[in-house]
Design an enzyme around this catalytic site. Sequence first.
Site, PDB file in Angstrom:
ATOM      1  N   ARG A  51       0.799  -1.229   0.000  1.00 15.75           N
ATOM      2  CA  ARG A  51       0.000   0.000   0.000  1.00 15.75           C
ATOM      3  C   ARG A  51       0.834   1.282   0.000  1.00 15.75           C
ATOM      4  O   ARG A  51       0.609   2.193  -0.801  1.00 15.75           O
ATOM      5  CB  ARG A  51      -0.914   0.056   1.239  1.00 15.75           C
ATOM      6  CG  ARG A  51      -2.216  -0.636   1.092  1.00 15.75           C
ATOM      7  CD  ARG A  51      -2.587  -1.238   2.415  1.00 15.75           C
ATOM      8  NE  ARG A  51      -1.599  -2.247   2.736  1.00 15.75           N
ATOM      9  CZ  ARG A  51      -1.670  -3.505   2.304  1.00 15.75           C
ATOM     10  NH1 ARG A  51      -2.701  -3.899   1.612  1.00 15.75           N
ATOM     11  NH2 ARG A  51      -0.713  -4.383   2.571  1.00 15.75           N
ATOM     12  N   THR A  52       1.763   1.384   0.946  1.00 16.60           N
ATOM     13  CA  THR A  52       2.416   2.680   1.141  1.00 16.60           C
ATOM     14  C   THR A  52       3.237   3.054  -0.091  1.00 16.60           C
ATOM     15  O   THR A  52       3.130   4.169  -0.602  1.00 16.60           O
ATOM     16  CB  THR A  52       3.295   2.643   2.406  1.00 16.60           C
ATOM     17  OG1 THR A  52       2.505   2.114   3.475  1.00 16.60           O
ATOM     18  CG2 THR A  52       3.775   4.028   2.772  1.00 16.60           C
ATOM     19  N   ARG A 101      10.827   4.009   3.840  1.00 12.16           N
ATOM     20  CA  ARG A 101      10.458   3.018   4.858  1.00 12.16           C
ATOM     21  C   ARG A 101      11.719   2.274   5.255  1.00 12.16           C
ATOM     22  O   ARG A 101      12.535   1.912   4.396  1.00 12.16           O
ATOM     23  CB  ARG A 101       9.432   2.029   4.316  1.00 12.16           C
ATOM     24  CG  ARG A 101       9.234   0.851   5.264  1.00 12.16           C
ATOM     25  CD  ARG A 101       8.052   0.019   4.932  1.00 12.16           C
ATOM     26  NE  ARG A 101       6.811   0.742   5.179  1.00 12.16           N
ATOM     27  CZ  ARG A 101       5.609   0.198   5.075  1.00 12.16           C
ATOM     28  NH1 ARG A 101       5.492  -1.067   4.733  1.00 12.16           N
ATOM     29  NH2 ARG A 101       4.525   0.915   5.303  1.00 12.16           N
ATOM     30  N   HIS A 129       4.183   5.797  11.774  1.00  9.14           N
ATOM     31  CA  HIS A 129       3.775   5.671  10.367  1.00  9.14           C
ATOM     32  C   HIS A 129       2.820   6.830  10.084  1.00  9.14           C
ATOM     33  O   HIS A 129       1.613   6.646   9.926  1.00  9.14           O
ATOM     34  CB  HIS A 129       3.088   4.314  10.160  1.00  9.14           C
ATOM     35  CG  HIS A 129       2.917   3.887   8.734  1.00  9.14           C
ATOM     36  ND1 HIS A 129       3.075   4.745   7.654  1.00  9.14           N
ATOM     37  CD2 HIS A 129       2.583   2.671   8.196  1.00  9.14           C
ATOM     38  CE1 HIS A 129       2.857   4.072   6.531  1.00  9.14           C
ATOM     39  NE2 HIS A 129       2.562   2.820   6.835  1.00  9.14           N
TER      40      HIS A 129
HETATM   41  N1   CP Z   1      -0.554  -0.049   5.753  1.00  6.50           N
HETATM   42  C1   CP Z   1       0.673  -0.280   5.253  1.00  6.50           C
HETATM   43  O1   CP Z   1       1.660   0.356   5.656  1.00  6.50           O
HETATM   44  O2   CP Z   1       0.727  -1.281   4.327  1.00  6.50           O
HETATM   45  P1   CP Z   1       2.044  -1.718   3.529  1.00  6.50           P
HETATM   46  O3   CP Z   1       2.977  -2.361   4.539  1.00  6.50           O
HETATM   47  O4   CP Z   1       1.587  -2.672   2.479  1.00  6.50           O
HETATM   48  O5   CP Z   1       2.670  -0.475   2.973  1.00  6.50           O
END
Ligand code: CP
Length: 312
Positions: A51-52, A101, A129
């Site tokens: 997602r991110t 990240r 986050h």
């Molecule tokens: N919510 C979230 O951070 O998902 P991802 O780890 O897939 O980025």
Amino acid sequence: MRSLIDILELSVEELDQLMNTADDIMAHPAKYSEVCHGKKLATLFFEPSTRTRLSFEAAMYELGGNVLGFSEAASSSASKGESVADTAKVVSCYADIIAMRHPKEGAPYVASINATVPVVNAGDGGHNHPTQTLADLETIRHELGRLTDLTVGFCGDLKFGRTVHSLIAALSRYNGVKFVLISPVELRLPDYVRKDILVTHRVPYKETTDLEAVLPELDVLYMTRIQKERFFNEEEYLRLKDSYILTADKMKLAKEKMAVLHPLPRVNEISVAVDKDPRAAYFRQVLYAKYMRMALIMKLLDIAVEIDEQEA
Ligand code: CP
């Protein structure tokens, strides 16, 4: 130049402005489709993400900009021993803004003090986050129509859950918000969040291990995954991994207007049958995240677009 490492770096007024911008982008996408023309976003992901990373990239493309980056440490020169500080200095020569990240708490902060472009913390270890929090706030505002006078339950891994820490910090600044912290004792909220945020700001909260007992009180239920990658001991993970499973039967105990959020990915903690429940907001939350990241990229790049205040 401004970065975003911790959600508390944004005032409540700035959060409101970001949510208003996101709403305007949703209503008038064409107005924003070229505002980042000629700008580049670097996504430096030293830890897995769906997602991110992809929503940052979609956000930049939908603003007319471009994207470069890497999705794992192994394909970057970190695997040869390059420091985060040097990586940030180098990538500043290629991009106008960085989303990072990293599994180590504080790594995006180190990047931000070495970069010459804005750095966004896209998740640092079990710490924070902030852009997930932007999505969470926008989701609650849309689902319930307010960010005040809410009883918010957090369920699952509250110890390592960085999205939980950031959202508690953000919501603690709104009037009339109470928290119900639902977790196994081994995964309780860390003391630094409890003391620095809840105790210091006198935010009402209670802790319990029993989800069903507190479900009828909640306006928001924020479910989280028990995160295998944060455990040192596999046996402990296996013992705790199915501590909470939200089922359609348990949803019968909840308010008619409760909103269920989850930062995702989901493993087992929400049964797929719950997805059909109109209170399940977690896939709408994914879409709000993209619009909030668009609004944030514009803010950090000092790109202003007039919003019709009557619509906001
Ligand atoms: N919510 C979230 O951070 O998902 P991802 O780890 O897939 O980025």
